[in-house]
Design a protein around this motif. Sequence first.
Motif, PDB file in Angstrom:
ATOM      1  N   HIS A   1     -43.397  95.741   8.476  1.00  0.00           N
ATOM      2  CA  HIS A   1     -42.430  96.418   7.981  1.00  0.00           C
ATOM      3  C   HIS A   1     -41.093  95.896   8.011  1.00  0.00           C
ATOM      4  CE1 HIS A   1     -44.968 100.048   9.453  1.00  0.00           C
ATOM      5  NE2 HIS A   1     -45.230  99.154  10.481  1.00  0.00           N
TER       6      HIS A   1
ATOM      7  N   CYS B   1     -37.708 101.932   5.503  1.00  0.00           N
ATOM      8  CA  CYS B   1     -38.495 100.805   5.714  1.00  0.00           C
ATOM      9  C   CYS B   1     -38.717 100.215   4.243  1.00  0.00           C
ATOM     10  CB  CYS B   1     -39.700 101.225   5.995  1.00  0.00           C
ATOM     11  SG  CYS B   1     -41.062  99.831   6.236  1.00  0.00           S
TER      12      CYS B   1
ATOM     13  N   CYS C   1     -45.977  99.508   3.681  1.00  0.00           N
ATOM     14  CA  CYS C   1     -46.749  99.403   4.888  1.00  0.00           C
ATOM     15  C   CYS C   1     -47.816 100.297   5.049  1.00  0.00           C
ATOM     16  CB  CYS C   1     -45.776  99.415   6.096  1.00  0.00           C
ATOM     17  SG  CYS C   1     -44.971 100.706   5.993  1.00  0.00           S
TER      18      CYS C   1
ATOM     19  N   HIS D   1     -45.455 105.028   4.025  1.00  0.00           N
ATOM     20  CA  HIS D   1     -44.325 104.072   3.924  1.00  0.00           C
ATOM     21  C   HIS D   1     -43.077 104.763   3.439  1.00  0.00           C
ATOM     22  CE1 HIS D   1     -41.542 100.736   2.192  1.00  0.00           C
ATOM     23  NE2 HIS D   1     -41.847 101.338   1.025  1.00  0.00           N
TER      24      HIS D   1
ATOM     25  N   MET E   1     -41.251 106.765   6.113  1.00  0.00           N
ATOM     26  CA  MET E   1     -40.799 105.837   7.429  1.00  0.00           C
ATOM     27  C   MET E   1     -39.355 105.692   7.257  1.00  0.00           C
ATOM     28  SD  MET E   1     -42.489 102.389   8.891  1.00  0.00           S
ATOM     29  CE  MET E   1     -41.695 101.520  10.051  1.00  0.00           C
TER      30      MET E   1
END
Length: 361
Positions: A187, A222, A226, A230, A233
């Motif tokens: 991340h 982030c 990922c 994502h 996040m």
Amino acid sequence: MSLEERAQSAGPTPERPHARVNVGQMLLVGAIASALGIALGLLIDWFPVAASEEAGPIDTLWDVLLIASIPVFVLVTTVVLFAVLKFRMRPGEENLDGPPIHGNTRLEVIWTAIPAILLVGLCTYSFVVLEDVEALERDRIEVRVVGEQFAWTYYYDRDGEEVASRQLVLPIDRQVRFTLQSKDVIHDFWVPAFRIKKDAVPGIDVTYSVTPNRLGTFPVVCAELCGLGHAVMRSQARVVEQQEFESWLAEVGQPAQDEEGGDEGGGGGGEADPKALFASEGCGGCHTLADAGTTGTTGPDLDDVLQGKDEAFIRQAIVEPDAEIAEGYQGGIMPPNYEETIPGPQLDALVQYLSEVTQGG
Ligand code: CUA
């Protein structure tokens, strides 16, 4: 056939009459374009509001890099455009070729020396800024930042005991050193307002430090693709006065004492309000809940899937999200550690709140 052979086989090569470059003209065009490019580059507001001491030198570094690289870009583009305009093949010139050019020492020295000087200068400057930005201070606080698909959890030291929080709260004008870790994939922990970002890599501790210098709430994102979640996040960094930070830290991750009735202080951020908790935990980023006015679609629509469910079901759906996955959705996206980051009484209140607003009367 090499260029040279081709030049010879083509016989005498009369120069094209129009193939004359007016260097003065080219330089003038290049200088004007560079000046316009630099002006435009400096006028554009590239970054969000700056909220750390490091942002100043980093933003200046960006401006200097722009000023240095725009003329290089413009120079190359101008030469290419002039070459295309002046030296393009015209009808009847198919067999003509310009005279071959052999080494030009002066030109080669110039085009090696200038980029070398530029690069060494910019690298030195960047290094000095980096050293400055990375200097550690004695009274810094430490925060362990753990990334996992798809949430950040912040761990603070409270008198030797580690406490977890889903929100990043930092005191103003005090350096904080983040230690980044990841539980699964790579991340990247980034608070754009602080300017610095680094990857959180499984199995490695990565550190960086910033000194927040502006009160307010800033997005945490982030910055490394990922997985499915994502884009959601995200969390928030709240920069507060030292005193507020201390009282927040004293209560975080701890059962809030005696929540009967409203808590008036407000300093702790309205701990007893489950609707506020729903917002601060970022639930709405993924879930639709009419009462909270959220419209996320990554996870199930709570108005729909929680309707007619009892509190035990709702509690399990929060603390053990993958135990039962709603039809049409994928497991492994909702973080499995809410029990760790939401104090018991607040979790109870949240469960009760969700139960009330989704029964749909
Ligand atoms: Cu974590 Cu993208």
